[in-house]
Design a protein around this motif. Structure first.
Motif: not given
Ligand code: FES
Length: 141
Positions: A25-29, A107-113, A17-21
């Motif tokens: 965040a990086g992809s969304m700049r 705590n966060l989900s993978a979609s929470q960039g 989750c966190a690593y994907s988030a």
């Protein structure tokens, strides 16, 4: 605190989750301080006292653990165990002269960039307020 102080932050991020988030965040700049070093761990349940102390000994001014939302850990209760461990460690580090706020859990989900970027900004501000880790001085002496 000096405005020149750029804290070193180490973030132990669960791969699911966190690593994907963080990746998102990086992809969304999204803008967040670049002084955070992200360390991939399989699950926050793997976070322990040794990792925390090694991070502070390595010069971290702040350390946080970021894992899946409660109820969504891929190893069932790894994030719950990590939460308890972080609470315990916050008391322990206080006894060696480190402020408990230098250690945190999120705590966060993978979609929470965007939330990932927000956490880095929030935690960084907390550490800037606390100033450099007193452990750096102790280790340098
Ligand atoms: Fe993400 Fe356990 S797998 S916290």
């Amino acid at each position: 605190m000096s405005e020149d102080f750029e804290p070193k932050i180490i973030a132990f991020c669960c791969q699911y989750c966190a690593y994907s988030a963080a990746d998102m965040a990086g992809s969304m700049r999204l803008q967040y301080p670049s002084n955070v070093e992200i360390i991939l761990i399989p699950c926050t349940g793997r976070f322990d006292v040794i990792l925390a102390l090694k991070a502070f000994e390595a010069g971290a001014d702040g350390v946080y653990v970021a894992g899946c939302l409660e109820g969504n850990c891929h190893f069932l209760d790894g994030n719950i165990r990590a939460k308890k461990r972080v609470a315990y460690l916050q008391k322990q580090i206080e006894q060696v002269g480190l402020e408990p706020g230098r250690l945190a859990m999120y705590n966060l989900s993978a979609s929470q960039g965007p939330r990932f970027a927000e956490i880095v900004n929030e935690f960084s501000a907390t550490i800037i307020h606390l100033g450099p880790s007193p452990m750096k001085k102790k280790l340098a002496a």
